[in-house]
Design an enzyme around this catalytic site. Structure first.
Site, short mmCIF file in Angstrom:
data_model
loop_
_atom_site.label_atom_id
_atom_site.label_comp_id
_atom_site.label_asym_id
_atom_site.label_seq_id
_atom_site.Cartn_x
_atom_site.Cartn_y
_atom_site.Cartn_z
N HIS A 71 -17.75 4.53 3.29
CA HIS A 71 -16.82 5.33 4.10
C HIS A 71 -16.23 6.49 3.28
O HIS A 71 -16.15 7.63 3.75
CB HIS A 71 -15.66 4.47 4.60
N GLU A 112 -19.52 3.98 10.19
CA GLU A 112 -19.96 2.62 9.87
C GLU A 112 -21.40 2.62 9.36
O GLU A 112 -21.77 1.76 8.55
CB GLU A 112 -19.80 1.73 11.11
N HIS A 144 -18.83 -1.33 0.64
CA HIS A 144 -18.66 -0.93 2.04
C HIS A 144 -17.67 0.24 2.15
O HIS A 144 -17.98 1.28 2.75
CB HIS A 144 -18.19 -2.14 2.85
N GLU A 145 -16.48 0.05 1.58
CA GLU A 145 -15.46 1.10 1.68
C GLU A 145 -15.88 2.35 0.91
O GLU A 145 -15.51 3.46 1.29
CB GLU A 145 -14.11 0.58 1.18
#
Lengths: 491, 491
Positions: B260, B286, B256-257
């Site tokens: 980003h 997101e 997830h990170e």
């Protein structure tokens, strides 16, 4: 709000931003990804520009002109003195010069590193000429017709004069040269052997740092290429380095940086984020790192305790008893490099640089003659020849960074450490019994009381004189070195 | 220098200082000693005050009034648009309000943490009332008579309107509720078992981050209590966390990170330290973290490859084949907590918060009725009752931090990820064959080309529409979820 309150609120912001800039430096040495360098350069430039703007804000001048010092408490007068000092110095420096210096030193760092790698001083000389010209211009702007070198020195050691330091160093030098020669004429001491795993080195270093009073709730220990301490107040971080075959590098670098860090951590909390809330000068700072490292950390009593810790940590490492360990820790050997020098020879390295950089700033020595002058002086003081530029004139980063006036504060710190050690031993006569149990608390409490807590409240010489009860001189350091090394080497 | 060049130089300083402030946040979560909190608060306040002053500097207004946009290139017009937007927003906020909000949210954080620990919403309610009053005041100052909530939302999702989001979410909600119920009526999927040592989890996470294109020369992975990504350009850092019995927490937080972080790392280097040089909105950001984590990272093809990696890393962990592993990774279970929710249920958690906070800001819901409203809505959407405040209205930090308008961007990001995934699969039809070999490069190259490289060059909806070739809607996400979970749970 009164003008003084406005001034203090403004100053608090300046100090806080200065702490942030320092933390960025810590990050750069410990955490920053390799590819972030150029971006970080712009970030640094942005915060430094803000700091310069805030430090020279005309409002500061207005406030200063409105405040009657007589209306202030003694502590507030100290605040005012330091703010005025910073304002006056910063106002004298044209922004163009500051920016040219930032640019030039940033380029010079790479040029110096490349020249050092190639052992080629001639490749670095033109770059150094450029830095020197800018530093002489800076010195002239700051000096108001007084001595150029003093104007630069004042940045690191407020109120110190080069002529006084030169006299002190000249009084020290003959004794150091002859003691060094006498020691090196004796048989060398045995060193450690074997391997010292990094994890255990770091564990022992952390333990010793805490024994010396370092508060991990307000600090942390990391690895970095060069050991350093950074930050003030409640966020004071240290770094160290490890060498697989030499545990003393990590251990004594850590104790040294712990000395710097405890000075910052132990400052009166009432001074937090004010101009009083950090160490008062490089010389006084170095006195703390040095007395932790040498007069306490390398004492026979403390190394006796440390020997047991080392055996517990590393098993057999080729040294069989406390006395041999004390000798190994304090072993004196020929070497070219300042940062690797023992406490006996270190000051000779510094004095060499001090005399050369004074001559450079005065215009009495040309950059083109610097390598030759270095090598001649090294031969005279150390009795053997420099074999390559990276072992001589190119070994230190300081000049490429424009840090003229910094070197003498190392030896001034040693001189101050000598004075403080004499006073400490006088005030705490049973200290060795504590140190032999690994208990440094009586020493660190004395230093906190006499030095640390005051931060920048008093001028550098003043705080040393208050602690010792007499004006500082080189005599206690020379006496300490004579006694210690005569005993160790049976002179 | 022209007015535009002056403006850009000024703005570059603002962006650089913003990066420094972000780095301080990273330091606080990963490295800061525990006792440094109060001092850090002052340091943050100092740099934020400088940033506010620079952003609202009257010189910016002068430059803006002197610049004719028609004289600028298209890219420079984007620069100008974003600088003007920031200036206008910041000018509307009285400094007093900004400082009161900073003060109130700082106090509220401790009050929220204590209330959550005690499961006592009533203890937090008066504090939240204070924050809400200030946020409504802020919204009124920003809204110029338009919708209050839109004014806050605009900070996270420029140009978005709450009414549009509400329509989108309402179109999604019934389908989600019924799909969720159908899935939970089926037998639960088996999970992993055994222990997963932290060091191996971190090693695998780092490997997977790099497989997803994260550049460690311009980033780093650390542990922190809450996973996050921070920084732009060439210093973009991510954190993750580990749980001894649940390897998916570390692994999918990292992916997830990484989504980003890759967005930030892959922005055109020409935009470095400019307003274009960071992600354009929370929603688009997101969408990148979610498509990395879910549509790619939790796909059958990719988990097939990951299963082998897990076996190599941890040995037997209770799952015997790729299909069972795919089911375990995508397992749907009842739960109270948004941050632990699977991709099917996550948006229901968000919509609940979105509707409640809109009502709070509109003045249609009193803080004293908030807990009740939360619990009623939870029962309606999830079919079981909230058992305590820390599992309900007190679970998220956002409202205590004044982040009203933030929540909907999570689901908007999921909607955008759904749109992008449909377009990606259309443009790269063989993607699954690559993913099955652990090769994500075709997907990340497509996202870099369509989204990442542009930074903030285009408006959020615009960049999604350009990537997909049609306006964004909730339909692709709902279709994707229906297909995936119908297949997984044999509906």
């Amino acid at each position: 709000m009164t003008a003084f309150q406005d001034l203090c609120a403004h100053q608090r912001k300046v100090v806080a931003l200065g702490q942030i800039s320092g933390r960025l430096g810590w990050d750069q040495e410990t955490s920053m990804p390799g590819g972030a360098g150029a971006q970080r350069g712009e970030e640094f430039a942005a915060i430094e520009a803000v700091l310069h703007q805030l430090r020279t804000d005309p409002k500061v001048g207005d406030w200063l002109s409105q405040i009657d010092p007589a209306s202030l408490s003694e502590v507030d007068q100290s605040h005012l003195r330091l703010i005025r000092r910073s304002y006056d110095r910063n106002k004298k420096l044209p922004e163009r010069l500051a920016s040219e210096l930032a640019q030039a030193t940033s380029t010079a760092h790479a040029a110096w590193a490349a020249a050092r790698k190639a052992d080629d001083f001639k490749a670095f000389a033109p770059v150094l000429e450029g830095i020197l010209a800018l530093k002489r211009e800076e010195a002239a702007a700051l000096a108001d017709g007084d001595d150029l070198y003093d104007a630069l020195l004042d940045d690191y050691e407020p109120e110190a004069k080069a002529a006084d330091l030169a006299a002190m160093f000249e009084a020290l030098r003959p004794g150091l040269v002859s003691l060094r020669q006498a020691v090196l004429d004796q048989p060398a001491k045995a060193g450690v052997s074997g391997a010292f795993p990094e994890a255990q080195q770091m564990e022992l270093a952390l333990k010793v740092a805490q024994i010396f009073g370092y508060d991990l709730n307000r600090g942390r220990l990391d690895k970095a290429v060069h050991p350093f301490s950074s930050g003030s107040g409640n966020d004071v971080r240290i770094t160290t380095r490890t060498e697989e075959t030499d545990p003393f590098n990590c251990l004594y670098s850590t104790i040294h940086e712990t000395g710097h860090a405890c000075y910052e951590q132990n400052i009166d909390q009432a001074y937090l984020l004010t101009p009083l809330g950090s160490g008062v000068s490089m010389g006084v700072h170095e006195s703390q790192s040095r007395i932790y490292e040498n007069q306490i950390g390398r004492s026979r009593a403390f190394t006796g305790w440390l020997f047991g810790q080392m055996r517990d940590t590393f098993g057999d490492f080729g040294i069989s008893n406390e006395e041999a360990f004390y000798a190994a820790v304090n072993s004196v050997r020929n070497g070219f490099i300042r940062t690797e020098a023992d406490e006996l020879q270190y000051n000779l390295h510094v004095m060499l640089r001090f005399d050369l950089e004074r001559a450079l700033i005065a215009g009495d020595l040309a950059v083109n003659d610097l390598e030759c002058a270095w090598n001649d002086r090294f031969q005279a003081d150390f009795g053997f020849a420099v074999d390559r530029a990276s072992h001589g004139v190119l070994q230190d980063v300081h000049w490429s960074a424009g840090l003229f006036g910094y070197f003498p504060t190392y030896s001034l710190g040693n001189v101050y450490a000598g004075c403080l050690n004499a006073a400490l031993r006088r005030d705490v006569p049973d200290l060795d019994a504590d140190l032999a149990r690994g208990d440094t608390s009586a020493a660190t409490a004395w230093l906190t009381d006499k030095i640390h807590q005051h931060g920048s409240r008093y001028a550098p010489r003043q705080v040393i004189e208050m602690a010792c009860g007499e004006p500082p001189s080189e005599a206690p350091l020379m006496a300490y070195l004579n006694e210690k090394f005569s005993d160790l080497y049976d002179l």
